[in-house]
Motif scaffolding. Structure first.
Motif, mmCIF file in Angstrom:
data_model
loop_
_atom_site.group_PDB
_atom_site.id
_atom_site.type_symbol
_atom_site.label_atom_id
_atom_site.label_comp_id
_atom_site.label_asym_id
_atom_site.label_seq_id
_atom_site.Cartn_x
_atom_site.Cartn_y
_atom_site.Cartn_z
ATOM 1 N N UNK A 51 -2.939 4.981 -3.096
ATOM 2 C CA UNK A 51 -4.057 5.968 -2.270
ATOM 3 C C UNK A 51 -3.593 7.269 -2.572
ATOM 4 N N UNK A 52 -4.280 8.170 -3.071
ATOM 5 C CA UNK A 52 -4.390 9.393 -2.888
ATOM 6 C C UNK A 52 -5.335 10.172 -1.789
ATOM 7 N N UNK A 53 -4.804 10.870 -0.767
ATOM 8 C CA UNK A 53 -6.036 11.404 0.176
ATOM 9 C C UNK A 53 -5.390 12.884 0.275
ATOM 10 N N UNK A 54 -6.544 13.408 0.480
ATOM 11 C CA UNK A 54 -6.673 15.112 0.532
ATOM 12 C C UNK A 54 -7.299 15.518 1.819
ATOM 13 N N UNK A 55 -6.888 16.320 2.691
ATOM 14 C CA UNK A 55 -7.687 16.647 3.648
ATOM 15 C C UNK A 55 -7.015 17.425 4.717
ATOM 16 N N UNK A 73 0.782 -1.172 -0.027
ATOM 17 C CA UNK A 73 0.051 0.090 -0.050
ATOM 18 C C UNK A 73 0.920 1.134 0.200
ATOM 19 N N UNK A 74 0.757 2.311 -0.879
ATOM 20 C CA UNK A 74 1.301 3.276 -1.069
ATOM 21 C C UNK A 74 0.616 4.564 -0.673
ATOM 22 N N UNK A 75 0.853 5.718 -0.153
ATOM 23 C CA UNK A 75 -0.073 6.688 0.035
ATOM 24 C C UNK A 75 0.577 7.953 -0.204
ATOM 25 N N UNK A 76 -0.298 8.783 -1.173
ATOM 26 C CA UNK A 76 0.066 10.211 -1.396
ATOM 27 C C UNK A 76 -0.680 11.103 -0.793
ATOM 28 N N UNK A 92 -2.047 9.669 6.650
ATOM 29 C CA UNK A 92 -1.223 8.381 6.394
ATOM 30 C C UNK A 92 -1.376 7.409 7.585
ATOM 31 N N UNK A 93 -1.383 8.054 8.687
ATOM 32 C CA UNK A 93 -2.010 7.074 10.059
ATOM 33 C C UNK A 93 -3.249 6.575 9.956
ATOM 34 N N UNK A 94 -4.321 7.143 9.162
ATOM 35 C CA UNK A 94 -5.565 6.703 9.036
ATOM 36 C C UNK A 94 -5.598 5.540 8.236
ATOM 37 N N UNK A 95 -4.782 5.637 7.164
ATOM 38 C CA UNK A 95 -4.664 4.778 6.310
ATOM 39 C C UNK A 95 -3.922 3.236 6.741
ATOM 40 N N UNK A 96 -3.021 3.634 7.572
ATOM 41 C CA UNK A 96 -2.452 2.526 8.209
ATOM 42 C C UNK A 96 -3.426 1.797 9.345
ATOM 43 N N UNK A 97 -4.253 2.621 10.030
ATOM 44 C CA UNK A 97 -5.093 1.788 10.919
ATOM 45 C C UNK A 97 -6.252 1.377 9.793
ATOM 46 N N UNK A 98 -6.720 1.626 8.925
ATOM 47 C CA UNK A 98 -7.440 0.851 8.277
ATOM 48 C C UNK A 98 -7.260 -0.229 7.561
ATOM 49 N N UNK A 99 -5.717 -0.221 7.139
ATOM 50 C CA UNK A 99 -5.239 -1.598 6.967
ATOM 51 C C UNK A 99 -5.198 -2.474 8.028
ATOM 52 N N UNK A 118 -10.509 10.934 -1.241
ATOM 53 C CA UNK A 118 -9.689 9.586 -1.098
ATOM 54 C C UNK A 118 -9.890 8.851 -2.616
ATOM 55 N N UNK A 119 -8.900 8.568 -3.239
ATOM 56 C CA UNK A 119 -9.032 7.753 -4.361
ATOM 57 C C UNK A 119 -7.653 6.786 -4.578
ATOM 58 N N UNK A 120 -7.990 5.719 -5.115
ATOM 59 C CA UNK A 120 -7.180 4.637 -5.230
ATOM 60 C C UNK A 120 -7.369 3.838 -6.526
ATOM 61 N N UNK A 121 -5.914 3.242 -6.806
ATOM 62 C CA UNK A 121 -6.043 2.307 -7.833
ATOM 63 C C UNK A 121 -5.279 0.942 -7.136
ATOM 64 N N UNK A 122 -5.943 -0.024 -7.443
ATOM 65 C CA UNK A 122 -5.436 -1.413 -6.936
ATOM 66 C C UNK A 122 -5.083 -2.275 -8.440
#
Lengths: 187, 187
Positions: free
Chosen positions: B147-151, A182-185, B158-165, B116-120
């Motif tokens: 993932x691309x996150x803005x906010x 998982x990569x994050x921008x 980034x820490x939210x993505x890690x917790x979601x994982x 929040x957008x992503x490509x898998x």
């Protein structure tokens, strides 16, 4: 086996299927595929994926149209029910992969099908994903697939299901797991 | 954390989310869910799943409507392209689960999201499922999520993505695998 008597069986063009196998035997690079989904968050647990382009047979290809699907949580899981949950899509993927394999394998073996239906159930204890227990896993604890097949000889039909299981991509992913990066921008 | 200033954040009703967590803490039986998909073969590699009813919160429940999805193979894989392949639905399920988790966790932490957008992507070598190699696995060899996150603050995102994982049901299923049983009624 003979395929000349009926090149299309169970809706499968067996002549093309065998020609594809021969082509891949001749050039294994053809078999390297890369599938892709893009997902966009809508609101809350509601988000939407599109599957359109993919790489395979040594070239970039595309489905005939972009396929778009919504996922959400139901109200009991604090969502708005704009689509099935992500975990239900896993059940669909498993049923679909095994069923496609059944149709292909039966056709290749000259076995006629008149019905293939299935139910896939998955047990999940949400104590895991809710962060309320470290002893409960996040995902399904058990999946059960029940197939009903009608067509030629029952023993042959059972053996087709077994061979589909042995060669199913989704069954492999779901039972054996896959490395995920998982990569994050974030900005 | 305070939730009284804005009970709905990122489209997530955090008041209901925290109330649900409290309810499950009080009665863990509420957390036991069973999801279900039924699938019917159409022709060739084309088949269709429906997700409607499920069990959870100690009762049989249902989505507000039956959700129905087609799967098929594209012509290059000897199908008619009536829907994405089963393996593409796995990519969608993974993106959808991680994204729903991101929205929930960000809301619970008081973090605002604007995008929040992503490509898998998944690499698969079809030498496995075509039965042309016993050294190539049937399923994906590797999945990559971008993932691309803005906010709000990037570090928090980034820490939210890690917790979601860490708490994603589909990530768990796809990386760790699940026991699957298959029953066949053939006649």
């Amino acid at each position: 086996m003979t395929i000349t008597d009926n090149p299309v069986r169970n809706g499968v063009d067996t002549a093309t299927l065998f020609a594809t196998l021969d082509a891949v035997k001749g050039d294994p690079e053809i078999a390297k595929f890369r599938f892709r989904a893009t997902n966009t968050w809508v609101s809350g647990t509601h988000n939407r994926s599109t599957m359109h382009g993919f790489y395979g047979a040594k070239q970039e290809m595309a489905h005939r149209e972009p396929f778009t699907f919504d996922a959400d949580h139901p109200p009991v899981l604090v969502g708005s029910d704009n689509g099935p949950t992500p975990v239900e899509y896993v059940l669909h993927a498993l049923a679909a992969c095994l069923t496609a394999g059944i149709a292909n394998i039966a056709a290749a073996r000259g076995i006629n099908l008149t019905e293939v239906s299935s139910t896939v159930e998955g047990d999940i204890d949400l104590m895991g994903i809710l962060g309320l227990s470290d002893e409960v896993r996040n995902g399904y604890q058990q999946l059960r697939v029940s197939f009903t097949l009608r067509g030629d000889d029952p023993e042959k039909l059972r053996s087709v299901v077994e061979q589909s299981r042995r060669r199913s991509a989704v069954f492999d992913v779901v039972t054996n797991g896959v490395p995920v990066s998982i990569d994050v921008d974030a900005g």
